[in-house]
Scaffold this motif. Structure first.
Motif, short mmCIF file in Angstrom:
data_model
loop_
_atom_site.label_atom_id
_atom_site.label_comp_id
_atom_site.label_asym_id
_atom_site.label_seq_id
_atom_site.Cartn_x
_atom_site.Cartn_y
_atom_site.Cartn_z
N GLU A 267 11.26 -3.90 2.55
CA GLU A 267 10.43 -3.71 2.10
C GLU A 267 9.33 -4.96 2.89
O GLU A 267 8.01 -4.34 2.39
N HIS B 265 5.99 -7.71 -6.71
CA HIS B 265 6.49 -6.61 -6.25
C HIS B 265 8.29 -6.40 -7.38
O HIS B 265 9.09 -7.01 -7.36
N HIS C 70 10.06 -4.27 -10.62
CA HIS C 70 10.62 -2.69 -11.06
C HIS C 70 10.78 -2.53 -12.43
O HIS C 70 11.86 -2.32 -12.89
N HIS D 297 10.42 3.87 -8.03
CA HIS D 297 10.60 2.94 -7.77
C HIS D 297 9.69 1.42 -8.56
O HIS D 297 10.57 0.76 -9.61
ZN LIG Z 1 11.17 -2.01 -4.58
#
Ligand SMILES: [Zn+2]
Length: 214
Positions: A85, A104, A106, A180
């Motif tokens: 990513e 980022h 989750h 995600h």
């Molecule tokens: Zn991810």
């Protein structure tokens, strides 16, 4: 792998930024937002380079050695394996020059919201005082539309969706990927932390509101 453009001129900046990123990541991990080595974090070093977490580390225990240097064309500048990513980070640094740090995660809220709003393709956050935490939002009367992009193991597919959203002239402060998690960014790590906290909180409110009787 391409050569590092300059010697070690970036080292003090990199050390300071990766220390701050590791602290931010530890705080987000403590909240349970980075399950099972998921999530990734980065900070811009200069116009063309950024430091990003290497693949597969426990995000609650990052050290400066758990970050590697990449350029905004998504080329690794060190012989290490970046997260797949990391390409998405490179794209944001390339397309949005104001971006200084990207977080980022989750979290449960982000993941549930990303699935709930996937069919609509976006979620509109409006009427929240916390909207003012975001740059360019001076009053709670402004709204924030977060796109929800389809998940894919092909980063190029997500990159295309981001590009299409921007080409349509929509503002982009953060985005969800279905099933995600959330990408949020800011001018620096502190601002990115404020954004990810504010957005996660407003998404939690949206999910709570849907549990109430109409
Ligand atoms: Zn991810």
């Amino acid at each position: 792998m391409s050569a590092t453009p300059s010697s070690a001129d970036h080292e003090p900046v990199r050390a300071r930024l990766t220390q701050s990123l590791a602290a931010a990541a530890a705080e987000l991990a403590r909240r349970g937002w980075t399950p099972a080595t998921s999530s990734n974090f980065s900070a811009r070093i200069d116009a063309t380079r950024f430091a990003v977490t290497v693949s597969g580390r426990d995000k609650g225990r990052l050290g400066c050695d758990d970050f590697m240097l990449m350029d905004t064309q998504a080329c690794a500048l060190e012989a290490r394996k970046p997260s797949a990513e990391a390409r998405l980070h490179a794209q944001l640094y390339r397309l949005l020059p104001r971006t200084g740090a990207i977080l980022h995660t989750h979290s449960l809220t982000q993941t549930v919201a990303s699935r709930h709003f996937a069919a609509a393709g976006s979620v509109r956050l409006a009427g929240y005082e916390l909207i003012k935490a975001l740059a360019g939002h001076d009053t709670h009367e402004q709204d924030l539309v977060l796109p929800v992009f389809a998940n894919s193991q092909e980063m190029a597919a997500i990159e295309r969706d981001v590009q299409t959203w921007l080409d349509a002239g929509h503002p982009l402060h953060a985005y969800l990927i279905s099933g995600h998690g959330l990408y949020a960014w800011g001018r620096d790590i502190d601002e990115a932390m404020r954004y990810i906290e504010a957005i996660d909180f407003m998404l939690a409110c949206e999910l709570e509101l849907r549990k109430l009787p109409a």
